[in-house]
Write a protein that holds these residues in place. Structure first.
Motif, PDB file in Angstrom:
ATOM      1  N   MET A   1       0.912  -0.902   0.011  1.00 10.78           N
ATOM      2  CA  MET A   1      -0.021  -0.434   0.098  1.00 10.78           C
ATOM      3  C   MET A   1       0.861   1.173   0.066  1.00 10.78           C
ATOM      4  N   GLU A   2       0.579   2.379  -0.572  1.00 14.01           N
ATOM      5  CA  GLU A   2       1.380   2.963  -0.624  1.00 14.01           C
ATOM      6  C   GLU A   2       0.783   4.943   0.023  1.00 14.01           C
ATOM      7  N   GLU A   3       1.439   5.253   0.437  1.00 16.26           N
ATOM      8  CA  GLU A   3       0.615   7.221   0.877  1.00 16.26           C
ATOM      9  C   GLU A   3       1.469   7.670  -0.012  1.00 16.26           C
ATOM     10  N   VAL A   4       0.225   9.120   0.111  1.00 12.87           N
ATOM     11  CA  VAL A   4       0.273  10.042  -1.455  1.00 12.87           C
ATOM     12  C   VAL A   4       0.476  11.102  -0.160  1.00 12.87           C
ATOM     13  N   THR A 131       3.509   8.011   9.009  1.00 11.04           N
ATOM     14  CA  THR A 131       4.872   8.793   8.418  1.00 11.04           C
ATOM     15  C   THR A 131       5.263   9.592   9.280  1.00 11.04           C
ATOM     16  N   ARG A 132       6.642  10.168   9.950  1.00  9.55           N
ATOM     17  CA  ARG A 132       6.951  11.165  10.710  1.00  9.55           C
ATOM     18  C   ARG A 132       8.201  12.262   9.504  1.00  9.55           C
ATOM     19  N   ILE A 133       7.784  13.250   9.303  1.00  8.09           N
ATOM     20  CA  ILE A 133       7.746  13.744   8.136  1.00  8.09           C
ATOM     21  C   ILE A 133       8.519  15.509   8.774  1.00  8.09           C
ATOM     22  N   GLY A 134      10.137  15.008   8.852  1.00  5.99           N
ATOM     23  CA  GLY A 134      11.003  16.351   9.678  1.00  5.99           C
ATOM     24  C   GLY A 134      11.154  17.654   8.587  1.00  5.99           C
ATOM     25  N   GLU A 170      14.558   9.320  13.896  1.00  4.36           N
ATOM     26  CA  GLU A 170      13.750  10.062  13.920  1.00  4.36           C
ATOM     27  C   GLU A 170      12.384   9.641  13.249  1.00  4.36           C
ATOM     28  N   THR A 171      12.845  10.106  12.126  1.00  4.70           N
ATOM     29  CA  THR A 171      12.182  10.765  11.327  1.00  4.70           C
ATOM     30  C   THR A 171      11.948   9.318  10.158  1.00  4.70           C
ATOM     31  N   ASP A 172      11.319   9.638   8.926  1.00  3.85           N
ATOM     32  CA  ASP A 172      11.315   8.999   7.931  1.00  3.85           C
ATOM     33  C   ASP A 172      11.273   9.569   6.571  1.00  3.85           C
ATOM     34  N   VAL A 173      10.950  11.293   6.627  1.00  2.00           N
ATOM     35  CA  VAL A 173      11.178  11.636   5.601  1.00  2.00           C
ATOM     36  C   VAL A 173      11.785  13.520   6.580  1.00  2.00           C
ATOM     37  N   ASP A 236       6.667   3.479   0.607  1.00  2.00           N
ATOM     38  CA  ASP A 236       5.778   2.667   1.075  1.00  2.00           C
ATOM     39  C   ASP A 236       4.853   2.881   2.617  1.00  2.00           C
ATOM     40  N   ARG A 237       3.907   2.295   3.110  1.00  5.06           N
ATOM     41  CA  ARG A 237       3.430   2.478   4.243  1.00  5.06           C
ATOM     42  C   ARG A 237       4.065   1.628   5.232  1.00  5.06           C
ATOM     43  N   ASP A 238       4.408   0.696   5.281  1.00  8.49           N
ATOM     44  CA  ASP A 238       4.849   0.443   5.964  1.00  8.49           C
ATOM     45  C   ASP A 238       6.443  -0.165   5.895  1.00  8.49           C
TER      46      ASP A 238
END
Length: 456
Positions: A1-4, A131-134, A170-173, A236-238
């Protein structure tokens, strides 16, 4: 599954509010669309939203720009040099007190080393999918000017390094709001592969489809609200891995226009004009101005420049004055209209030999019609040179120069007053090389006209 994740961005509006109603409409509509589809949406401004040439920005010292960002639902912004060094300390320190967004600027401090309560280095957003976005903000390193205004500005790359070190685990993006310019953005992309997206400004670069440098996607939306940027991330959501990045620009001349856009933009201008209706002087007769002719108004400003700075002499290009003043009441708006530049007085200490070389260069026939862009200049052409305390007298095959009636002496030292614009370009090499420079902040040239008119 995708997150946009959708990211809309503007930069370097410079208070050109002609397209602001359409930008507001676009980001508000897109937020509704995307959130209705279950996607994440962020809207960021990358600095220089404010420019004091516009009466609403000047009259409110940028607070109206903060209001506009609030109304359009921006999530975060950083500051550019127009917010940072064209406002007195107290005005910048109060500009964002009523903001509804995050103001991110990692390299700005009070001089005691503490941060303003209205600013922070970064903010971490958590999407609906976890999703952690810095998001980090940095601004261009004009530390000398910030220091004179009472601020402390650290090196943006040093501050960015601290932020990335803290956020990378600490973040994903990681997204950077960079008011540094395209060349620094490209350098940062090479230095910090952890940064996924760099939204840029300052150099007014236009990247229609973005630019990939290493693992980073660079984006930039030009200037004056001509474009609004849109970056799309698919994640990717996972695993939280970024699967796809895409950048586009929307031409606001071709976009679906906000209803009554022109009337709304004119209303911003009228609101500012009314706020600047205070009378500052009453003229017994017209004061004319023409960039290609010597005039009383440009002579007056050159004299004010020398007197304000307590200099030995001064020169200024007449193109600084865009139009004359009419007989009768002169308002603050009138002064803004004739001299809209965020240009400060500057003094330079130099030897007579160096000063003579500069003054001879000012007599070059190229200056009057030379077209100028940037450097804070809001006019069109350089114009003729006006002088105060300086006299040229031909003698045989050469020209003698007198400073306040005395022949210039090569080994003597003199203090020259000029508009600071002339220290930044490649106009006069001796001025550029001079070590003893003083920038008189926060006064603009129009403040000197007001001061001079009050003494008449």
């Amino acid at each position: 599954m995708e997150e946009v994740i959708h990211i809309y961005h503007t930069n370097d509006l410079h208070s050109h509010l002609e397209h602001w109603p359409s930008i507001h409409k676009l980001v508000a509509e897109r937020r509704r669309w995307h959130e209705g589809a279950g996607d994440e949406v962020f809207v960021f401004d990358i600095g220089d939203h404010m420019d004091r040439w516009h009466p609403l920005s000047d009259a409110t010292r940028g607070k109206a720009n903060c209001r506009l960002l609030n109304e359009a639902g921006y999530d975060a912004a950083t500051i550019g040099n127009n917010e940072g060094i064209t406002l007195p300390f107290e005005d910048l320190d109060s500009m964002y007190l009523e903001k509804d967004f995050e103001l991110l600027v990692a390299n700005l401090y009070y001089q005691d080393g503490s941060r303003p309560k209205w600013a922070k280095p970064y903010h971490v957003y958590i999407s609906n999918s976890g999703t952690r976005i810095g998001v980090i903000g940095i601004t261009v390193n004009f530390a000398r000017f910030y220091d004179q205004l009472g601020w402390k500005l650290n090196d943006p790359i040093d501050e960015l390094k601290h932020c990335v070190e803290k956020l990378k685990d600490e973040t994903d993006v990681i997204i950077l709001l960079s008011h540094l310019g395209i060349h620094d953005d490209e350098m940062i992309a090479g230095m910090f592969p952890e940064i996924d997206v760099i939204l840029g400004g300052h150099t007014h670069h236009i990247l229609h489809e973005g630019k990939e440098v290493g693992s980073s996607l660079l984006a930039g939306a030009g200037k004056f609200g001509y474009y609004t940027g849109h970056v799309t991330l698919k994640i990717d959501r996972d695993t939280k891995e970024i699967l796809h990045k895409k950048a586009v620009l929307y031409d606001m001349n071709e976009a679906d226009q906000a209803q009554d856009e022109r009337e709304m933009a004119e209303a911003y201008f009228v609101e500012g004009k009314e706020l600047m209706a205070e009378t500052v002087a009453i003229l017994p007769e017209n004061l004319t101005a023409d960039p290609l002719q010597h005039s009383e108004l440009s002579k007056m400003l050159t004299q004010a420049l020398r007197e304000w700075c307590d200099a030995d002499c001064a020169f200024m290009n007449a193109g600084m004055i865009l139009k004359g003043l009419k007989q009768g009441n002169v308002t603050k708006f009138d002064l803004l209209e004739i001299c809209p530049h965020p240009i400060n007085p500057c003094t330079i200490r130099m030897s007579g030999a160096e000063l003579k070389e500069v003054l001879l260069q000012t007599r070059d026939e190229k200056w009057p019609h030379l077209q100028i862009k940037g450097l804070g200049f809001r006019g069109t052409v350089m114009g003729v040179m006006e002088y105060d305390g300086i006299e040229f007298q031909p003698k045989g095959n050469y020209t003698q120069i007198f400073i306040n009636g005395k022949l210039i002496e090569a080994k003597e030292h003199y203090t020259l007053a000029i508009p600071d614009m002339l220290t930044f370009g490649r106009f006069f090499p001796e001025i550029q090389r001079a070590e003893e420079k003083r920038y008189w902040l926060p006064e603009f040239l129009r403040n000197l006209i007001e001061w001079k008119l009050a003494t008449l």
